[in-house]
Motif scaffolding. Structure first.
Motif, short mmCIF file in Angstrom:
data_model
loop_
_atom_site.label_atom_id
_atom_site.label_comp_id
_atom_site.label_asym_id
_atom_site.label_seq_id
_atom_site.Cartn_x
_atom_site.Cartn_y
_atom_site.Cartn_z
N UNK A 1 -2.22 -48.48 -33.44
CA UNK A 1 -0.97 -49.10 -33.08
C UNK A 1 -0.22 -49.89 -34.00
N UNK A 2 1.04 -49.95 -34.05
CA UNK A 2 1.71 -50.90 -34.76
C UNK A 2 2.68 -51.53 -34.02
N UNK A 3 2.76 -53.15 -33.99
CA UNK A 3 3.80 -53.86 -33.18
C UNK A 3 4.56 -54.92 -34.09
N UNK A 4 5.76 -54.79 -34.26
CA UNK A 4 6.69 -55.63 -34.65
C UNK A 4 6.77 -57.08 -34.00
N UNK B 1 5.40 -68.05 -17.28
CA UNK B 1 6.30 -67.47 -18.12
C UNK B 1 5.71 -65.74 -17.78
N UNK B 2 6.93 -64.93 -17.57
CA UNK B 2 6.90 -63.60 -17.20
C UNK B 2 7.29 -62.68 -18.41
N UNK B 3 6.57 -61.79 -18.70
CA UNK B 3 6.65 -60.78 -19.78
C UNK B 3 6.57 -59.49 -19.37
N UNK B 4 7.27 -58.58 -19.66
CA UNK B 4 7.02 -57.01 -19.40
C UNK B 4 7.46 -56.06 -20.59
N UNK C 1 10.82 -56.04 -22.61
CA UNK C 1 12.37 -56.53 -22.06
C UNK C 1 12.89 -57.81 -22.73
N UNK C 2 11.83 -58.74 -23.17
CA UNK C 2 12.36 -59.70 -23.85
C UNK C 2 11.79 -59.64 -25.50
N UNK C 3 12.59 -60.13 -26.40
CA UNK C 3 12.10 -60.08 -27.71
C UNK C 3 11.79 -61.36 -28.39
N UNK C 4 11.19 -62.33 -27.52
CA UNK C 4 11.02 -63.66 -27.69
C UNK C 4 9.51 -63.70 -28.67
N UNK C 5 8.53 -62.68 -28.29
CA UNK C 5 7.39 -62.69 -29.02
C UNK C 5 7.25 -61.44 -29.88
N UNK D 1 8.02 -62.18 -36.96
CA UNK D 1 7.75 -62.77 -38.20
C UNK D 1 6.51 -61.79 -39.13
N UNK D 2 5.97 -61.03 -38.48
CA UNK D 2 4.86 -60.25 -39.04
C UNK D 2 4.52 -59.20 -38.18
N UNK D 3 3.82 -58.21 -38.86
CA UNK D 3 3.54 -56.79 -38.14
C UNK D 3 2.06 -56.84 -37.73
N UNK D 4 1.68 -56.51 -36.85
CA UNK D 4 0.32 -56.27 -36.15
C UNK D 4 -0.01 -54.81 -36.03
#
Length: 282
Positions: A74-77, A236-239, A263-267, A80-83
């Motif tokens: 997997x790859x996640x943006x 806090x709710x994230x989806x 749905x939210x790009x805070x993280x 501030x960094x890529x996982x």
């Protein structure tokens, strides 16, 4: 003129027959596939589409001797960094309706800004069990309870001075799945996750509510669908919405492709995930 009229009439008569024949053939192939999975071996089992990102420990209604290898990438943006993630897991059914799993999940990070990225690690040793307590071919429904235990491990750079195990994660869960007709599948996977970190003694509680909808291509194990991975943590709710597809390469090898849309790009922003599934004959 008469010949043209005759041809048009003949075409009009034949076309519905061809459509009906194709439809009947599709129904027959699909029914035979469902029959092969459900009816040819005891005990009862219902064919369900298994989600690709938050996957099950083993098929619902697992039969003794079933086993499966999974390798995922997997790859996640993460803003501030890529996982980059990878996993290796093995799951099997030692007895009917009981599935067991061992998994090794890895995480590696690469900074794309001035911010410092987390240290790479073999995150944990994950062990899990799942028991299907309700399997009904009549209602095309299965339900299961399960438990996942993770022994959290130190980062690669902390090997040696750090403790061998840095924490525990306790995750009981419940699964309910139903097939509508032969091709439409819904599934709910939910439960709390308690993370106990030894360094500070705190226990963090996260609620996971994962709902899934899939359409299985008639007569095959291929499907398209979507996961809705939802988390509740400290109010806090994230989806994350994860469209996905699974394709059979051979009788034993399947490939799953997943895209993650938060749905939210805070993280985090977009993500992708690839799962290779190998099922030895049993």
């Amino acid at each position: 003129m008469i010949s043209k009229l005759y041809g048009a009439v003949l075409l009009a008569l034949i076309t519905p027959c061809v459509i009906v024949a194709q439809t009947d053939d599709k129904i027959i192939r699909d029914s035979l596939f469902v029959y092969e999975v459900q009816e040819t071996v005891e005990p009862d089992k219902v064919l369900h589409a298994e989600p690709l990102y938050i996957d099950l420990i083993r098929d619902l209604g697992a039969r003794k001797g079933e086993r499966e290898w999974n390798v995922g990438f997997g790859l996640t943006d993460k803003n501030k960094y890529d996982e980059y993630t990878a996993l290796v897991e093995y799951e099997w059914a030692p007895i009917n309706r009981l599935g067991l799993e061992v998994e090794l999940p890895f995480s590696m990070y690469y900074s794309n800004s001035d911010a410092k990225a987390p240290a790479s690690a073999l995150n944990s040793l994950k062990m899990a069990a799942q028991y299907s307590f309700f399997v009904s071919q009549k209602y095309k429904t299965s339900m299961a309870i399960g438990y996942i235990h993770e022994f959290e491990l130190p980062t690669f750079r902390d090997y040696g001075p750090s403790k061998l195990v840095t924490g525990n994660v306790y995750n009981p869960f419940f699964v309910a799945a139903k097939r509508w007709g032969n091709n439409f599948h819904t599934l709910l996977y939910t439960g709390p996750q308690f993370a106990h970190h030894f360094d500070n003694g705190h226990v963090e509680t996260t609620w996971q509510i994962n709902s899934n909808f899939h359409y299985m291509i008639p007569g095959t194990r291929n499907f398209i669908g979507v996961e809705f991975n939802k988390e509740l943590y400290d109010g806090d709710f994230d989806m994350t919405i994860r469209p996905q597809m699974r394709v059979g390469v051979t009788e034993q090898l399947l490939v799953g492709i997943v895209t993650g849309i938060p749905i939210s790009r805070e993280n985090e922003r977009f993500s992708s995930f690839l799962r290779l599934i190998y099922e030895p004959k049993h």
